[in-house]
Design a protein around this motif. Structure first.
Motif, mmCIF file in Angstrom:
data_model
loop_
_atom_site.group_PDB
_atom_site.id
_atom_site.type_symbol
_atom_site.label_atom_id
_atom_site.label_comp_id
_atom_site.label_asym_id
_atom_site.label_seq_id
_atom_site.Cartn_x
_atom_site.Cartn_y
_atom_site.Cartn_z
ATOM 1 N N SER A 1 54.076 -26.242 31.727
ATOM 2 C CA SER A 1 52.726 -25.728 31.974
ATOM 3 C C SER A 1 52.062 -25.222 30.703
ATOM 4 C CB SER A 1 52.751 -24.617 33.026
ATOM 5 O OG SER A 1 53.551 -23.535 32.587
ATOM 6 N N ASN A 2 52.872 -24.833 29.716
ATOM 7 C CA ASN A 2 52.328 -24.258 28.484
ATOM 8 C C ASN A 2 52.614 -25.073 27.229
ATOM 9 O OD1 ASN A 2 51.297 -21.842 29.735
ATOM 10 N ND2 ASN A 2 53.423 -21.177 29.939
ATOM 11 N N HIS A 3 53.459 -26.089 27.360
ATOM 12 C CA HIS A 3 53.869 -26.842 26.176
ATOM 13 C C HIS A 3 53.961 -28.331 26.489
ATOM 14 C CE1 HIS A 3 55.008 -23.081 24.174
ATOM 15 N NE2 HIS A 3 55.555 -22.732 25.328
ATOM 16 N N ARG A 4 53.726 -29.123 25.488
ATOM 17 C CA ARG A 4 53.966 -30.550 25.626
ATOM 18 C C ARG A 4 55.467 -30.805 25.516
ATOM 19 N NH1 ARG A 4 52.678 -35.619 21.660
ATOM 20 N NH2 ARG A 4 52.781 -37.207 23.267
ATOM 21 N N ILE A 5 55.990 -31.651 26.384
ATOM 22 C CA ILE A 5 57.423 -31.910 26.427
ATOM 23 C C ILE A 5 57.727 -33.363 26.048
ATOM 24 C CG2 ILE A 5 59.514 -31.842 27.843
ATOM 25 C CD1 ILE A 5 58.176 -29.108 27.461
ATOM 26 N N ILE A 6 58.651 -33.536 25.126
ATOM 27 C CA ILE A 6 59.235 -34.853 24.842
ATOM 28 C C ILE A 6 60.717 -34.714 25.171
ATOM 29 C CG2 ILE A 6 59.763 -36.571 23.081
ATOM 30 C CD1 ILE A 6 57.250 -35.652 21.586
ATOM 31 N N ALA A 7 61.177 -35.416 26.182
ATOM 32 C CA ALA A 7 62.548 -35.232 26.664
ATOM 33 C C ALA A 7 63.346 -36.522 26.568
ATOM 34 C CB ALA A 7 62.538 -34.728 28.108
ATOM 35 N N ASN A 8 64.654 -36.350 26.447
ATOM 36 C CA ASN A 8 65.538 -37.504 26.321
ATOM 37 C C ASN A 8 66.856 -37.243 27.032
ATOM 38 O OD1 ASN A 8 66.526 -40.078 24.893
ATOM 39 N ND2 ASN A 8 68.073 -38.576 24.305
ATOM 40 N N ASP A 9 67.379 -38.284 27.668
ATOM 41 C CA ASP A 9 68.744 -38.245 28.190
ATOM 42 C C ASP A 9 69.259 -39.671 28.293
ATOM 43 O OD1 ASP A 9 70.445 -35.873 29.871
ATOM 44 O OD2 ASP A 9 71.070 -37.951 30.188
ATOM 45 N N VAL A 10 70.516 -39.857 27.941
ATOM 46 C CA VAL A 10 71.090 -41.197 27.927
ATOM 47 C C VAL A 10 71.383 -41.729 29.329
ATOM 48 C CG1 VAL A 10 73.514 -40.475 27.783
ATOM 49 C CG2 VAL A 10 72.804 -42.641 26.699
ATOM 50 N N GLN A 11 71.439 -40.823 30.316
ATOM 51 C CA GLN A 11 71.761 -41.230 31.681
ATOM 52 C C GLN A 11 70.493 -41.643 32.431
ATOM 53 O OE1 GLN A 11 75.741 -39.934 33.081
ATOM 54 N NE2 GLN A 11 75.102 -41.639 31.826
ATOM 55 N N LYS A 12 70.603 -42.715 33.198
ATOM 56 C CA LYS A 12 69.449 -43.260 33.915
ATOM 57 C C LYS A 12 68.938 -42.294 34.977
ATOM 58 C CE LYS A 12 66.580 -46.557 35.246
ATOM 59 N NZ LYS A 12 65.474 -47.039 34.385
ATOM 60 N N TYR A 13 69.851 -41.624 35.677
ATOM 61 C CA TYR A 13 69.399 -40.723 36.740
ATOM 62 C C TYR A 13 68.581 -39.579 36.145
ATOM 63 C CZ TYR A 13 73.076 -37.367 35.513
ATOM 64 O OH TYR A 13 73.865 -36.461 34.844
ATOM 65 N N SER A 14 69.017 -39.062 35.001
ATOM 66 C CA SER A 14 68.286 -37.976 34.356
ATOM 67 C C SER A 14 66.923 -38.454 33.862
ATOM 68 C CB SER A 14 69.093 -37.412 33.186
ATOM 69 O OG SER A 14 68.367 -36.402 32.511
ATOM 70 N N TYR A 15 66.881 -39.652 33.332
ATOM 71 C CA TYR A 15 65.616 -40.236 32.889
ATOM 72 C C TYR A 15 64.621 -40.308 34.054
ATOM 73 C CZ TYR A 15 62.421 -43.920 31.205
ATOM 74 O OH TYR A 15 61.321 -44.658 30.843
ATOM 75 N N SER A 16 65.103 -40.698 35.226
ATOM 76 C CA SER A 16 64.227 -40.778 36.396
ATOM 77 C C SER A 16 63.790 -39.397 36.856
ATOM 78 C CB SER A 16 64.942 -41.511 37.537
ATOM 79 O OG SER A 16 65.151 -42.867 37.209
ATOM 80 N N PHE A 17 64.708 -38.406 36.809
ATOM 81 C CA PHE A 17 64.304 -37.029 37.121
ATOM 82 C C PHE A 17 63.145 -36.622 36.211
ATOM 83 C CE2 PHE A 17 68.856 -35.537 38.445
ATOM 84 C CZ PHE A 17 68.774 -36.303 39.583
ATOM 85 N N GLY A 18 63.271 -36.949 34.913
ATOM 86 C CA GLY A 18 62.243 -36.580 33.952
ATOM 87 C C GLY A 18 60.923 -37.290 34.206
ATOM 88 N N LYS A 19 60.995 -38.549 34.617
ATOM 89 C CA LYS A 19 59.775 -39.278 34.963
ATOM 90 C C LYS A 19 59.048 -38.570 36.103
ATOM 91 C CE LYS A 19 59.460 -43.119 32.470
ATOM 92 N NZ LYS A 19 58.225 -43.568 31.797
ATOM 93 N N ALA A 20 59.813 -38.121 37.090
ATOM 94 C CA ALA A 20 59.221 -37.476 38.267
ATOM 95 C C ALA A 20 58.693 -36.081 37.959
ATOM 96 C CB ALA A 20 60.255 -37.405 39.386
ATOM 97 N N LEU A 21 59.428 -35.325 37.165
ATOM 98 C CA LEU A 21 59.117 -33.912 36.984
ATOM 99 C C LEU A 21 58.337 -33.598 35.715
ATOM 100 C CD1 LEU A 21 62.579 -32.436 38.008
ATOM 101 C CD2 LEU A 21 60.523 -32.552 39.410
#
Length: 304
Positions: free
Chosen positions: A13-33
């Motif tokens: 809500s206060n910062h721009r986020i650039i996130a990374n994870d090698v696991q596909k499930y985590s990548y999808s969590f990040g896409k959603a959230l």
């Protein structure tokens, strides 16, 4: 190493986020959230989106043949396959990611294990009958109806890379300029975390790996150098030097019970940064389904 993206979501809500994870499930969590700037709720559309669920249910595919009466009952496996097939028929990566995240939550609620997917419980365990009587589909719908995702005004970005490749991404030169803050939350122990989430990875990849061992693991489970006593020091050194070369500030979350001593970790960070501040906090730690709560001390290093 964004994992469930709890930290990124709390800060978005206060910062721009650039996130990374090698696991596909985590990548999808990040896409959603995290990356999602479109859909805050699916409660008004989930019933319509899953109108094809009943026609997909009952098709005994690879997942049911492989995992029936292990982590899930046969009925639960059929539900998971039908949900996954229905999601696959929907349009939009973000929408699919939201539903996959809800599916992961439902699977975690219904699994016949001690709290993760490292190994399933014996059918004689008194908890199994209750767990396998639960409906994955009902748990999935309930989760979907309760989803409320915060939408921010920032253009957040997700990557699905190992950490070495992430540091080489050309976009970071402009998208994460000098002064950016990098947060690292690596594993602490010799236990490879991919073992705990291999079933989610398989469902999200939607493939048919040749599984093995009692836990029915994928053959390509990711092996982190942070889980190796021989490699962990070099892994931290590589991250510290890479972050410093980009003139980022670096935060490292770790534990006093980790594979590397905190004094050694501080020394590694001081090899790349001018200043390293140490913060600590005691926590009550759940021992992965063993029914034991132990005290642990978490450490946060802030490197400038």
């Amino acid at each position: 190493m964004a994992g469930t993206h709890a930290i990124g979501y709390a800060a978005k809500s206060n910062h721009r986020i650039i996130a990374n994870d090698v696991q596909k499930y985590s990548y999808s969590f990040g896409k959603a959230l995290i990356e999602n700037q479109e859909i805050s709720s699916v409660k008004d559309r989930v019933i319509d989106d899953f109108r094809d669920y009943e026609s997909n249910y009952g098709k005994e595919g690879w997942f049911t043949e492989t995992y029936s009466e292990t982590y899930f009952s046969k009925k639960q496996c059929l539900e998971i396959e039908a949900i996954r097939e229905t999601i696959d028929g929907l349009e939009g990566e973000i929408l699919q990611a939201i539903y996959l995240t809800a599916l992961a939550n439902a699977m975690s609620l219904c699994q016949s294990s001690s709290g993760h997917f490292a190994q399933y419980m014996s059918s004689e365990n008194p908890r199994v009958k209750k767990l396998q009587s639960m409906s994955v589909f009902n748990a999935f719908i309930e989760r979907c109806l309760g989803i409320e995702i915060e939408i921010s005004n920032f253009k957040n970005i997700l990557f699905n890379l190992n950490i070495d490749d992430f540091f080489k991404v050309a976009e970071l030169e402009t998208e994460a300029p000098a002064g950016s803050f990098a947060y690292l939350d690596p594993p602490y122990s010799e236990a490879q975390y991919s073992r705990y989430y291999h079933l989610l990875e398989t469902v999200f990849l939607n493939d048919r790996p040749k599984v093995s061992h009692k836990g029915l693991y994928r053959p390509d489970r990711f092996q982190s150098p942070f889980c190796s006593p021989k490699k962990v020091a070099q892994a931290f050194e590589d991250v510290a030097s890479s972050a410093a070369s980009k003139r980022w500030k670096l935060g490292i979350s770790y534990s006093l019970s980790g594979l590397i001593q905190i004094d050694q970790l501080v020394a590694i960070c001081k090899g790349s940064f001018d200043q390293v501040d140490i913060h600590s906090q005691k926590y009550a730690h759940s021992m992965q389904g063993r029914g034991v709560i132990g005290d642990t001390t978490e450490v946060l290093l802030i490197c400038r």
